[in-house]
Design a protein around this motif. Structure first.
Motif, PDB file in Angstrom:
ATOM      1  N   PHE A  80      -1.586  11.682  -1.060  1.00 39.91           N
ATOM      2  CA  PHE A  80      -2.721  10.781  -1.177  1.00 39.91           C
ATOM      3  C   PHE A  80      -3.961  11.504  -0.649  1.00 39.91           C
ATOM      4  N   VAL A 141      -3.471  12.096   4.825  1.00 36.69           N
ATOM      5  CA  VAL A 141      -4.427  10.985   4.749  1.00 36.69           C
ATOM      6  C   VAL A 141      -5.379  11.031   5.935  1.00 36.69           C
ATOM      7  N   LEU A 293      -5.459   4.607  -9.388  1.00 40.78           N
ATOM      8  CA  LEU A 293      -4.445   3.551  -9.301  1.00 40.78           C
ATOM      9  C   LEU A 293      -4.427   2.716 -10.567  1.00 40.78           C
ATOM     10  N   ILE A 338      -8.249  -2.305  -6.045  1.00 38.44           N
ATOM     11  CA  ILE A 338      -7.378  -1.390  -5.294  1.00 38.44           C
ATOM     12  C   ILE A 338      -6.210  -2.173  -4.700  1.00 38.44           C
ATOM     13  N   MET A 339      -6.529  -3.352  -4.137  1.00 42.42           N
ATOM     14  CA  MET A 339      -5.497  -4.161  -3.508  1.00 42.42           C
ATOM     15  C   MET A 339      -4.425  -4.551  -4.516  1.00 42.42           C
ATOM     16  N   GLY A 342      -2.813  -1.298  -6.290  1.00 42.78           N
ATOM     17  CA  GLY A 342      -2.207  -0.284  -5.431  1.00 42.78           C
ATOM     18  C   GLY A 342      -1.223  -0.830  -4.421  1.00 42.78           C
ATOM     19  N   ALA A 343      -1.572  -1.956  -3.774  1.00 40.18           N
ATOM     20  CA  ALA A 343      -0.742  -2.422  -2.672  1.00 40.18           C
ATOM     21  C   ALA A 343       0.060  -3.661  -3.032  1.00 40.18           C
ATOM     22  N   LEU A 344      -0.518  -4.523  -3.857  1.00 40.67           N
ATOM     23  CA  LEU A 344       0.171  -5.767  -4.186  1.00 40.67           C
ATOM     24  C   LEU A 344       0.814  -5.702  -5.567  1.00 40.67           C
ATOM     25  N   ASP A 345       1.041  -4.488  -6.084  1.00 39.87           N
ATOM     26  CA  ASP A 345       1.514  -4.410  -7.473  1.00 39.87           C
ATOM     27  C   ASP A 345       2.882  -5.052  -7.659  1.00 39.87           C
ATOM     28  N   ASN A 346       3.672  -5.096  -6.558  1.00 37.74           N
ATOM     29  CA  ASN A 346       4.971  -5.770  -6.689  1.00 37.74           C
ATOM     30  C   ASN A 346       4.815  -7.260  -6.946  1.00 37.74           C
TER      31      ASN A 346
ATOM     32  N   ALA B  82       0.992  -7.496   2.072  1.00 35.14           N
ATOM     33  CA  ALA B  82       1.066  -6.355   1.161  1.00 35.14           C
ATOM     34  C   ALA B  82       2.096  -5.346   1.631  1.00 35.14           C
ATOM     35  N   LEU B  86       5.643  -7.602   0.537  1.00 37.86           N
ATOM     36  CA  LEU B  86       5.715  -7.097  -0.835  1.00 37.86           C
ATOM     37  C   LEU B  86       6.007  -5.605  -0.899  1.00 37.86           C
ATOM     38  N   ARG B  87       6.180  -4.990   0.264  1.00 34.73           N
ATOM     39  CA  ARG B  87       6.553  -3.576   0.347  1.00 34.73           C
ATOM     40  C   ARG B  87       5.627  -2.677  -0.443  1.00 34.73           C
ATOM     41  N   GLY B  88       4.347  -2.981  -0.356  1.00 29.19           N
ATOM     42  CA  GLY B  88       3.369  -2.150  -1.054  1.00 29.19           C
ATOM     43  C   GLY B  88       2.999  -0.939  -0.211  1.00 29.19           C
ATOM     44  N   ASN B  89       2.049  -0.176  -0.707  1.00 29.09           N
ATOM     45  CA  ASN B  89       1.608   1.023  -0.004  1.00 29.09           C
ATOM     46  C   ASN B  89       0.652   0.631   1.115  1.00 29.09           C
ATOM     47  N   LEU B  91      -1.164   2.448   3.150  1.00 30.14           N
ATOM     48  CA  LEU B  91      -2.430   3.172   3.214  1.00 30.14           C
ATOM     49  C   LEU B  91      -3.417   2.589   2.225  1.00 30.14           C
ATOM     50  N   ILE B  92      -2.928   2.308   1.014  1.00 33.07           N
ATOM     51  CA  ILE B  92      -3.814   1.776  -0.017  1.00 33.07           C
ATOM     52  C   ILE B  92      -4.288   0.391   0.377  1.00 33.07           C
ATOM     53  N   SER B  93      -3.394  -0.404   0.955  1.00 36.09           N
ATOM     54  CA  SER B  93      -3.792  -1.725   1.422  1.00 36.09           C
ATOM     55  C   SER B  93      -4.910  -1.609   2.465  1.00 36.09           C
TER      56      SER B  93
END
Lengths: 371, 387
Positions: A80, A141, A293, A338-339, A342-346, B82, B86-89, B91-93
């Motif tokens: 990243f 990072v 993303l 981004i949220m 990237g992070a909430l895609d599940n 997040a 939801l096991r997201g990333n 760092l991105i969060s």
């Protein structure tokens, strides 16, 4: 949980994420007392309703393609690179030195020289974080975040103490010589007798950005190095077992990434401002994260995501001129994209996968009693 | 430098390091539980805005503080959802939370107050004022003529807002909570080996959420301190990267509470020095000795290692040496200042170098040439219960 079909993974998931981000942004606009539908119309009209709007949109798109590709290439090696902002700033420094101190006879040669300088400065700037990640295991990072700040310190110093002409108050370099001015798309349109893109900053760098998309695609999916980068990203231990040197791949992937981020400077420094100013990148390095993303790290996706953010960026400027909504609404939308991607895609993927699973298993379930 | 200047510098250091310290301890709880948080900056910023906005409208700084805490906690919950649920990333969060706060605070501030993304000036009960301790002098003129112990007492001990004392109390409290309680042991374990914690029948999700919420609380206090105690109101991007510097301090302190205080005070000192002394000068020869010495150290290390070490560290050493030589030549004026005289010229250190020191030191700490900083082992990885 069943795996989504490829087209749904590539198109539906980002689209739904974008939709969620859009709904939330609309709520924010509604909450501050503006009409979201009206705001959307102003933004779209301001960004793509005229050749003037397109000129700015495509200029921003060019920036975002470079930074988006930079993040995407590193993502393929599961690294990243959050330091695109700093690398693009330092790339600008490279452009300024090369454009100012070398007497270029023609813009085409200057473009090659400055592009090489920008990429080299960007790549060299990421070399230390890359080395520390590869050899010392320092988290990339954190080091690239730190290098973003070091880059802005370096820029302030260079502009004030090296590049600024004596007697000038503003921390900025002198204007680049005329021979290094890149033709804008308006200049090109004039050759064909058209007047599109008048007084907009979009310039020939757009084509270099498109070329970079093709080259990145070729590199990642059609070369041995690209295969090694992807293999390393999928599984470091498997890649090691297959004889891929992790140090080498980390270094190379990040150098390419830094070079791409640095290349952005030929658009904003050489093509638009034609001199180096403070904070020349205006956050484009960070938007690259959202672009990569959103575009699922594929050059085609990066191009469309960059275009979308170009529209958003230009539309946001117009929106803040015409209404009381401040330009920072773009930051909010960017954050939400981004949220969600990237992070909430599940959150998007799981219901979609369940839906697909239900649709697919129904005929099978129906056939069981018949047996 | 007289004694009062020294005390004033120490006082400024404390003031500068408080938001860093609170944010750093916030990050400590989160990262020790295995949740990376680069959204400290965003949480502080959101808290700073809502604390200032609400204490302006209600006239009570305590209600403002609660609002700031609520804002910061809300962002923490998003981060928790997040990265834990939801096991997201992670760092991105964190990146998204930073942008969300940077954008929303200005958008809402403009909508509420119409002052270009700031809140109105706070005064009176809508601010945290300094607490004057009994017997402390408050007037500058009196302090200047007072004896040194009284100067120290009046300037350094007394006169801070209650949040400053609270922040310093947080350090032993955090240490005690993390190292002397059952909760702390579990929290540290969940950052190293969540599967073991899970096997013992303790909820990984619950522990991690608790840690993330503690992080939100401390970030909220840090933000409220900025806008209602350190300054009188919110301005756009007022956290000015303090969240990232706190993250740097956390790494520099190797994720330990007392060391975190040390790191934050050190980084606060850099700010204080930068604010107070605009001109820090050194003889050219010392700068050259330092640069060349660093180059020599790095090269000798690299030569014993791989080719890649030689290329990168050697290249960096060459750059530093070039800077040293370039500066030396630049100071030499033919006919006026000889090469030898140039060595004794006084050179002003760039202020940007002092400002960048926290970042540079963090990279050095991460590089591990001088004591390696190793993060909690399960940090950044979402925990999957069953495979």
């Amino acid at each position: 949980m069943d795996v989504l079909p490829r087209w749904a993974e590539v198109i539906l998931v980002p689209l739904f994420s974008l939709l969620l981000a859009a709904i939330l942004s609309a709520l924010v606009i509604l909450a501050i007392g503006e009409n979201p539908w009206n705001a959307l119309k102003i933004m779209v009209n301001g960004a793509i309703g005229s050749s003037y709007g397109w000129g700015y949109t495509l200029y921003y798109t060019t920036n975002f393609i470079f930074t988006g590709l930079a993040v995407a290439v590193a993502f393929h090696a599961r690294i990243f690179n959050i330091g695109g902002e700093g690398q693009a700033l330092i790339g600008g420094l490279g452009v300024a030195f090369i454009a100012l101190y070398i007497p270029w006879p023609h813009w085409s040669l200057a473009l090659i020289g400055c592009a090489a300088g920008a990429a080299a400065f960007g790549a060299l700037f990421v070399a230390i974080p890359a080395y520390l990640q590869a050899q010392r295991g320092s988290h990339i990072v954190i080091t690239t975040i730190m290098f973003n700040f070091i880059a802005s310190g370096l820029m302030v110093y260079s502009l004030n103490n090296i590049l600024k002409p004596t007697g000038q108050m503003e921390p900025a370099s002198p204007s680049f010589p005329d021979a290094t001015h890149l033709p804008s798309l308006f200049d090109i349109a004039k050759v064909f007798g058209a007047t599109t893109f008048r007084s907009t900053p979009v310039n020939i760098t757009l084509f270099i950005a498109l070329l970079a998309c093709v080259l990145v695609w070729f590199l990642v999916w059609r070369t041995r190095l690209g295969y090694e980068i992807r293999a390393f990203g999928q599984s470091e231990s498997a890649a090691k077992y297959a004889g891929i040197d992790p140090t080498k791949i980390t270094m190379i992937a990040l150098l390419i990434s830094g070079g791409l981020a640095g290349l952005m400077a030929i658009n904003n420094v050489m093509g638009e401002a034609e001199r180096l100013v403070l904070n020349a990148t205006e956050g484009a390095g960070f938007i690259g994260i959202a672009v990569a993303l959103m575009g699922r790290n594929h050059p085609v996706g990066v191009f469309f995501a960059a275009l979308l953010f170009g529209v958003l960026y230009q539309g946001g400027q117009i929106l803040s001129q015409d209404t009381t909504v401040p330009v920072q609404i773009v930051l909010v939308i960017q954050a939400l994209v981004i949220m969600f991607t990237g992070a909430l895609d599940n959150m998007v993927r799981a219901p979609l996968a369940r839906l697909f699973f239900a649709l697919r298993s129904r005929p099978v379930a129906a056939s069981i009693p018949a047996e | 430098m007289d004694f009062l200047t020294f005390v004033q510098l120490a006082d400024a250091t404390v003031r500068m390091s408080i938001p860093l310290l609170l944010a750093c301890l916030a990050g400590l709880f989160s990262e020790r539980a295995g949740i990376f948080d680069i959204g400290l900056e965003g949480k502080m910023l959101a808290a700073a805005f809502f604390a200032a906005a609400v204490s302006f409208s209600t006239g009570s700084v305590w209600i403002g503080l609660l609002a700031g805490l609520a804002a910061s906690l809300a962002l923490s919950v998003i981060h928790g959802l997040a990265s834990i649920t939801l096991r997201g990333n992670q760092l991105i969060s964190g990146v998204a939370i930073n942008f969300l706060a940077a954008g929303l605070t200005v958008v809402v501030a403009q909508s509420w107050f119409k002052q270009g993304g700031r809140t109105p000036q706070l005064s009176g009960a809508s601010r945290f004022d300094g607490l004057d301790w009994p017997g402390a002098l408050t007037r500058v003129r009196e302090i200047m003529t007072a004896p040194p112990p009284q100067q120290f007492y009046s300037e350094f001990i007394s006169g801070h807002s209650i949040l400053v004392y609270f922040a310093f109390l947080c350090v032993p409290a955090s240490w005690w909570l993390l190292y002397r309680t059952r909760f702390g042991l579990r929290l540290r374990a969940v950052g190293e080996n969540p599967a073991a914690v899970d096997t013992a029948g303790i909820s990984v999700v619950g522990l991690r959420f608790t840690a993330v919420l503690i992080c939100g609380l401390l970030c909220g206090i840090a933000g409220a301190y900025l806008s209602t105690a350190a300054q009188a109101g919110f301005t756009k991007d007022m956290t000015a990267n303090r969240g990232f510097i706190a993250l740097a301090a956390l790494i520099f302190a190797k994720w330990r509470p007392w060391h975190a205080m040390g790191a934050c005070l050190l980084f606060g000192l850099f700010f204080a020095i930068d604010n107070r002394f605009q001109n820090i000068q050194l003889h050219a020869i010392w700068i050259i000795v330092i640069l060349v010495g660093l180059s020599a150290l790095m090269t000798s290390y690299a030569l014993r290692r791989d080719r890649i070490d030689v290329i990168v560290l050697g290249g960096f050493s060459a750059l530093l040496t070039l800077i040293a030589i370039g500066m030396w030549i630049g100071l030499t004026v033919p006919g006026e200042v000889s090469m030898v005289q140039a060595l004794w010229q006084v050179v002003k250190l760039p202020t940007q170098l002092i400002q960048s020191m926290p970042y540079i030191l963090t990279v050095v700490a991460l590089a591990g040439f001088v004591g390696k900083a190793i993060p909690p082992r399960a940090g950044g990885e979402p925990y999957v219960k069953e495979r």
